[in-house]
Enzyme design. Structure first.
Site, PDB file in Angstrom:
ATOM      1  N   TRP A  21      44.367  94.105  67.678  1.00 23.97           N
ATOM      2  CA  TRP A  21      44.243  92.833  68.409  1.00 23.97           C
ATOM      3  C   TRP A  21      44.929  91.685  67.682  1.00 23.97           C
ATOM      4  O   TRP A  21      45.041  90.600  68.225  1.00 23.97           O
ATOM      5  CB  TRP A  21      42.775  92.501  68.668  1.00 23.97           C
ATOM      6  CG  TRP A  21      41.894  92.580  67.463  1.00 23.97           C
ATOM      7  CD1 TRP A  21      41.665  91.611  66.526  1.00 23.97           C
ATOM      8  CD2 TRP A  21      41.105  93.702  67.056  1.00 23.97           C
ATOM      9  NE1 TRP A  21      40.799  92.053  65.577  1.00 23.97           N
ATOM     10  CE2 TRP A  21      40.429  93.330  65.872  1.00 23.97           C
ATOM     11  CE3 TRP A  21      40.887  94.978  67.593  1.00 23.97           C
ATOM     12  CZ2 TRP A  21      39.561  94.197  65.206  1.00 23.97           C
ATOM     13  CZ3 TRP A  21      40.035  95.839  66.926  1.00 23.97           C
ATOM     14  CH2 TRP A  21      39.387  95.452  65.746  1.00 23.97           C
ATOM     15  N   GLU A  34      36.826  90.301  70.049  1.00 22.06           N
ATOM     16  CA  GLU A  34      35.841  89.370  69.504  1.00 22.06           C
ATOM     17  C   GLU A  34      34.432  89.693  69.975  1.00 22.06           C
ATOM     18  O   GLU A  34      33.468  89.606  69.216  1.00 22.06           O
ATOM     19  CB  GLU A  34      36.204  87.931  69.879  1.00 22.06           C
ATOM     20  CG  GLU A  34      37.431  87.383  69.176  1.00 22.06           C
ATOM     21  CD  GLU A  34      37.276  87.272  67.673  1.00 22.06           C
ATOM     22  OE1 GLU A  34      36.119  87.248  67.187  1.00 22.06           O
ATOM     23  OE2 GLU A  34      38.299  87.227  66.975  1.00 22.06           O
ATOM     24  N   THR A  40      28.896  93.915  65.049  1.00 21.57           N
ATOM     25  CA  THR A  40      29.473  95.248  64.852  1.00 21.57           C
ATOM     26  C   THR A  40      30.536  95.192  63.756  1.00 21.57           C
ATOM     27  O   THR A  40      31.371  94.294  63.750  1.00 21.57           O
ATOM     28  CB  THR A  40      30.127  95.768  66.156  1.00 21.57           C
ATOM     29  OG1 THR A  40      29.158  95.738  67.210  1.00 21.57           O
ATOM     30  CG2 THR A  40      30.634  97.195  65.987  1.00 21.57           C
ATOM     31  N   GLY A  78      25.062  98.664  71.121  1.00 23.04           N
ATOM     32  CA  GLY A  78      23.905  97.772  71.138  1.00 23.04           C
ATOM     33  C   GLY A  78      24.227  96.411  71.739  1.00 23.04           C
ATOM     34  O   GLY A  78      25.358  96.155  72.141  1.00 23.04           O
ATOM     35  N   TYR A  79      23.212  95.556  71.811  1.00 23.86           N
ATOM     36  CA  TYR A  79      23.362  94.225  72.405  1.00 23.86           C
ATOM     37  C   TYR A  79      24.120  94.338  73.737  1.00 23.86           C
ATOM     38  O   TYR A  79      25.195  93.782  73.922  1.00 23.86           O
ATOM     39  CB  TYR A  79      24.103  93.280  71.447  1.00 23.86           C
ATOM     40  CG  TYR A  79      23.342  93.028  70.169  1.00 23.86           C
ATOM     41  CD1 TYR A  79      22.410  91.994  70.094  1.00 23.86           C
ATOM     42  CD2 TYR A  79      23.540  93.828  69.055  1.00 23.86           C
ATOM     43  CE1 TYR A  79      21.702  91.771  68.919  1.00 23.86           C
ATOM     44  CE2 TYR A  79      22.818  93.615  67.878  1.00 23.86           C
ATOM     45  CZ  TYR A  79      21.911  92.589  67.818  1.00 23.86           C
ATOM     46  OH  TYR A  79      21.192  92.367  66.664  1.00 23.86           O
ATOM     47  N   TYR A 117      31.833  80.073  69.218  1.00 16.31           N
ATOM     48  CA  TYR A 117      32.600  80.901  68.291  1.00 16.31           C
ATOM     49  C   TYR A 117      33.697  81.677  69.012  1.00 16.31           C
ATOM     50  O   TYR A 117      34.870  81.641  68.629  1.00 16.31           O
ATOM     51  CB  TYR A 117      31.686  81.879  67.543  1.00 16.31           C
ATOM     52  CG  TYR A 117      32.481  82.967  66.868  1.00 16.31           C
ATOM     53  CD1 TYR A 117      33.140  82.728  65.670  1.00 16.31           C
ATOM     54  CD2 TYR A 117      32.626  84.225  67.461  1.00 16.31           C
ATOM     55  CE1 TYR A 117      33.910  83.701  65.064  1.00 16.31           C
ATOM     56  CE2 TYR A 117      33.399  85.206  66.868  1.00 16.31           C
ATOM     57  CZ  TYR A 117      34.036  84.940  65.668  1.00 16.31           C
ATOM     58  OH  TYR A 117      34.816  85.908  65.092  1.00 16.31           O
ATOM     59  N   ASP A 135      31.601  81.823  61.840  1.00 16.59           N
ATOM     60  CA  ASP A 135      30.722  82.978  61.992  1.00 16.59           C
ATOM     61  C   ASP A 135      30.044  83.256  60.659  1.00 16.59           C
ATOM     62  O   ASP A 135      30.113  82.444  59.724  1.00 16.59           O
ATOM     63  CB  ASP A 135      31.514  84.198  62.485  1.00 16.59           C
ATOM     64  CG  ASP A 135      32.483  84.733  61.438  1.00 16.59           C
ATOM     65  OD1 ASP A 135      32.701  84.049  60.406  1.00 16.59           O
ATOM     66  OD2 ASP A 135      33.019  85.839  61.636  1.00 16.59           O
ATOM     67  N   CYS A 189      34.474  87.876  49.830  1.00 18.77           N
ATOM     68  CA  CYS A 189      33.238  87.103  49.638  1.00 18.77           C
ATOM     69  C   CYS A 189      32.089  87.791  50.381  1.00 18.77           C
ATOM     70  O   CYS A 189      31.494  87.250  51.314  1.00 18.77           O
ATOM     71  CB  CYS A 189      33.440  85.669  50.141  1.00 18.77           C
ATOM     72  SG  CYS A 189      32.187  84.504  49.563  1.00 18.77           S
ATOM     73  N   CYS A 205      35.508  77.546  43.597  1.00 19.13           N
ATOM     74  CA  CYS A 205      34.174  77.947  44.058  1.00 19.13           C
ATOM     75  C   CYS A 205      33.075  77.412  43.145  1.00 19.13           C
ATOM     76  O   CYS A 205      32.944  77.824  41.984  1.00 19.13           O
ATOM     77  CB  CYS A 205      34.083  79.465  44.151  1.00 19.13           C
ATOM     78  SG  CYS A 205      32.513  80.041  44.835  1.00 19.13           S
TER      79      CYS A 205
END
Length: 350
Positions: A21, A34, A40, A78-79, A117, A135, A189, A205
């Site tokens: 993508w 997205e 996921t 899921g979801y 988002y 996110d 991170c 940082c």
């Protein structure tokens, strides 16, 4: 701020993930990716994305598909409301916009299932609109780099991070900037054991400087899981089994399952035996054949499976507890969109 943007961009050009993508500016494909990647991991989502695009290559084919086809492709992710929202939004685009994908953040927000988002991701990557994405990965990077103690699950915290993300945004190439920031959070991170020695902004940082990376991001609430007990009844006769479609606004809406009895606590098999006898007005015997636990974000599901001793040659019921049933050939059950907990245990249930 400019230094931050240039450093993560340079890192991304060398180390960013090569994903299908990202090789297109097609807003439809970016949208699908997205939505799949919400909740996921990329490794799992990649296969789903490829199968989904193969079956539904554009918004018109998605809009024309049946709910059952879409839910089957989504099975295991899921979801499931995400899949239903994709379908509804695709139909809106085809019916009301002649198949033309919205090209601005504000218009994207009007589609069902697209929040800030996702709208920002599509608008910035496909159309170059200067909108920052925020996110989980972005929260983590920004909270650590700037040692921000505001909880990310409060309205004050969300507004603060949104403002900061906007200040940091490379307005000349917002799509690349957003993807770089997300990849930095996903690959370097990380929530635990961050790879600070490989981070392009480690010198900036503040959390790393004081050795407190694990303290960020800050959350004000802990997730608590509701416990549920789902007792599935496997009712079969001469190679056919009963399924029911879940239609209520609950988990697995739109998927198929075996008839179920839900209890608010753990109960002995005698209690389920009595429930079965009340439902069918008959002294049908049951046998417990499997028990599995399934964890969702906010729920702990204890799933128990019982074989119902259905009388030979008696027709299977067309309704159970006022819910219509579907009588399915056992060889075809796997073709129906089922909750993952049922799908992966079919071989020992049927």
């Amino acid at each position: 701020m400019t230094c931050f943007a240039s450093k993560i961009r340079e890192w991304y050009q060398l180390h960013g993930r090569k994903l299908p993508w990202r090789e297109t500016a097609d807003p439809y494909k970016i949208w699908i990716s997205e939505v799949i990647l919400q909740q996921t991991q990329v490794k799992q989502g990649l296969n789903y994305y490829q199968r989904f695009i193969c079956s539904f290559p554009d918004v018109r084919t998605l809009a024309a598909a049946s709910e059952r086809q879409i839910m089957k492709h989504w099975q295991g992710l899921g979801y499931y409301s995400r899949a239903r929202n994709l379908h509804a939004a695709a139909q809106t685009i085809v019916l009301k916009q002649n198949g033309l994908f919205p090209q601005t953040y504000e218009n994207l927000l009007k589609l069902r299932g697209i929040g800030p988002y996702t709208a920002a991701a599509i608008a910035s990557i496909a159309f170059g609109e200067p909108k920052p994405v925020v996110d989980g990965n972005v929260y983590r990077v920004l909270s650590r780099v700037f040692a921000i103690a505001l909880p990310i699950d409060t309205s004050e915290g969300k507004k603060h991070f949104e403002k900061l993300a906007h200040k940091l945004l490379d307005v000349n190439d917002p799509g690349t900037h957003n993807q770089a920031l997300m990849d930095l959070g996903a690959l370097i991170c990380k929530p635990t054991s961050p790879r600070c020695h490989e981070c392009p902004v480690s010198s900036m940082c503040e959390a790393a400087a004081i050795g407190q990376q694990a303290q960020f991001p800050v959350k004000s609430k802990k997730i608590s899981r509701k416990k549920r007990w789902l007792h599935f009844l496997i009712i079969s006769e001469q190679g056919y089994t009963i399924l029911q479609k879940r239609t209520s606004d609950d988990i697995w809406k739109g998927l198929y399952q075996f008839p179920v009895i839900e209890t608010g606590k753990k109960v002995p098999i005698l209690h389920i035996q009595e429930q079965v006898q009340q439902i069918f007005s008959d002294t049908l015997k049951i046998q417990k054949i499997h028990h599995a636990k399934h964890l969702l974000t906010h729920q702990e599901l204890n799933t128990l499976f019982y074989k119902v001793n259905w009388p030979k040659n008696r027709p299977l019921p067309k309704t159970i507890n006022q819910t219509r049933t579907v009588v399915v050939n056992n060889k075809e059950i796997a073709e129906f969109p089922l909750p993952q907990i049922l799908q992966k245990n079919l071989s020992i249930l049927i």
